[in-house]
Scaffold this motif. Structure first.
Motif, short mmCIF file in Angstrom:
data_model
loop_
_atom_site.label_atom_id
_atom_site.label_comp_id
_atom_site.label_asym_id
_atom_site.label_seq_id
_atom_site.Cartn_x
_atom_site.Cartn_y
_atom_site.Cartn_z
N UNK A 100 64.36 27.68 13.23
CA UNK A 100 63.21 26.98 13.47
C UNK A 100 62.14 27.54 14.37
N UNK A 101 62.52 28.43 15.21
CA UNK A 101 61.60 29.10 15.91
C UNK A 101 60.76 30.08 14.98
N UNK A 102 61.48 30.86 14.07
CA UNK A 102 60.89 31.62 13.17
C UNK A 102 59.84 30.90 12.37
N UNK A 103 60.66 29.57 11.75
CA UNK A 103 59.58 28.97 10.75
C UNK A 103 58.18 28.31 11.62
N UNK A 104 58.57 28.15 12.78
CA UNK A 104 57.10 27.50 13.64
C UNK A 104 56.15 28.57 13.80
N UNK A 105 56.61 29.86 14.04
CA UNK A 105 55.68 31.29 13.96
C UNK A 105 55.03 31.33 12.71
N UNK A 106 55.99 31.28 11.44
CA UNK A 106 55.07 31.47 10.28
C UNK A 106 53.99 30.35 10.01
N UNK A 107 54.38 28.95 10.37
CA UNK A 107 53.59 27.88 10.17
C UNK A 107 52.33 28.03 11.04
N UNK A 108 52.69 28.58 12.47
CA UNK A 108 51.26 28.78 13.22
C UNK A 108 50.56 29.72 12.70
N UNK A 109 51.00 30.93 12.27
CA UNK A 109 49.98 31.65 11.57
C UNK A 109 49.24 31.31 10.50
N UNK A 110 50.23 30.35 9.49
CA UNK A 110 49.47 30.18 8.45
C UNK A 110 48.55 28.92 8.90
N UNK A 111 48.52 28.18 9.79
CA UNK A 111 47.44 27.12 10.31
C UNK A 111 46.32 27.97 10.78
N UNK A 112 46.95 28.89 11.66
CA UNK A 112 45.71 29.70 12.53
C UNK A 112 44.66 30.35 11.34
N UNK A 113 45.19 31.04 10.39
CA UNK A 113 44.66 31.81 9.43
C UNK A 113 43.86 30.77 8.33
N UNK A 114 44.37 29.81 8.19
CA UNK A 114 43.69 28.65 7.25
C UNK A 114 42.60 28.08 8.13
N UNK A 115 42.68 27.76 9.47
CA UNK A 115 41.73 27.10 10.30
C UNK A 115 40.49 28.42 10.08
N UNK A 116 40.90 29.53 10.36
CA UNK A 116 39.83 30.76 10.16
C UNK A 116 39.06 30.52 9.04
N UNK A 117 39.84 30.39 7.77
CA UNK A 117 39.16 30.29 6.63
C UNK A 117 38.07 29.29 6.45
N UNK A 118 38.59 28.04 6.97
CA UNK A 118 37.60 26.86 7.09
C UNK A 118 36.51 27.10 8.04
N UNK A 119 36.68 27.73 9.10
CA UNK A 119 35.50 27.94 10.04
C UNK A 119 34.54 28.99 9.17
N UNK A 120 35.03 30.07 8.74
CA UNK A 120 34.23 30.97 7.90
C UNK A 120 33.43 30.10 6.76
N UNK A 121 34.23 29.45 6.02
CA UNK A 121 33.58 28.69 4.87
C UNK A 121 32.37 27.57 5.47
N UNK A 122 32.62 27.08 6.89
CA UNK A 122 31.76 26.54 7.30
C UNK A 122 30.28 27.14 7.67
N UNK A 123 30.40 28.47 8.26
CA UNK A 123 29.55 29.48 8.52
C UNK A 123 28.71 30.00 7.33
N UNK A 124 29.59 29.89 6.11
CA UNK A 124 28.86 30.34 4.97
C UNK A 124 27.97 29.02 4.38
N UNK A 125 28.45 27.83 4.49
CA UNK A 125 27.42 26.64 4.23
C UNK A 125 26.19 26.53 5.22
N UNK A 126 26.44 26.81 6.49
CA UNK A 126 25.36 27.01 7.38
C UNK A 126 24.43 27.94 7.11
N UNK A 127 24.92 29.31 6.59
CA UNK A 127 24.06 30.29 6.51
C UNK A 127 23.09 30.11 5.26
N UNK A 128 23.63 29.27 4.10
CA UNK A 128 23.04 29.10 3.19
C UNK A 128 21.64 28.30 3.34
N UNK A 129 21.89 27.16 4.24
CA UNK A 129 20.91 26.40 4.66
C UNK A 129 19.83 27.01 5.69
#
Length: 132
Positions: free
Chosen positions: A59-88
């Motif tokens: 469970x500790x190992x799974x939580x670590x992998x899930x944490x990284x998945x969430x962190x990286x996917x959140x980073x992707x969302x943030x960069x996508x928001x910056x893409x949208x803002x940059x377009x405007x």
């Protein structure tokens, strides 16, 4: 007319952002279930069998992998928001941000790919819970 063009360019990243949000919901739900199970096992730690201790470590190992998945996917969302803002912003100030937007989008896709790989690793680890 340029604002209409910016809106057209921003539609695809906006839909991507919606998909990333749905993916993050799935990931956070899995992390919540991992944490709940960890708490249940941890409350009766003195009575745990060897199999339960192995599950706690898993469970500790799974939580670590899930944490990284969430962190990286959140980073992707943030960069996508910056893409949208940059377009405007580029449309408003009459500046060509094409290379910057391309760099951000590549970064967003790279973070999303790594996040999904991390999530796939966690799902693979969770298969070990089912004994054959």
């Amino acid at each position: 007319m340029e604002v209409a063009s910016a809106i057209q360019l921003a539609v695809a990243p906006a839909f991507l952002l919606t998909a990333i949000g749905a993916t993050l919901t799935v990931m956070t739900n899995r992390l919540a279930r991992i944490i709940d199970r960890f708490r249940v096992l941890n409350e009766v730690r003195s009575k745990l069998s060897n199999d339960d201790l192995v599950e706690l470590n898993m469970l500790r190992l799974r939580a670590k992998w899930t944490h990284w998945a969430i962190a990286l996917t959140t980073l992707s969302a943030l960069l996508t928001c910056i893409v949208i803002a940059s377009i405007f912003i580029g449309t408003e100030i009459q500046f060509n941000f094409d290379q910057f937007i391309a760099f951000l989008f590549i970064g967003a896709m790279s973070a999303l790919i790594l996040g999904l790989i991390s999530f796939t690793r966690e799902v693979t680890l969770s298969k070990n819970v089912v004994k054959q």
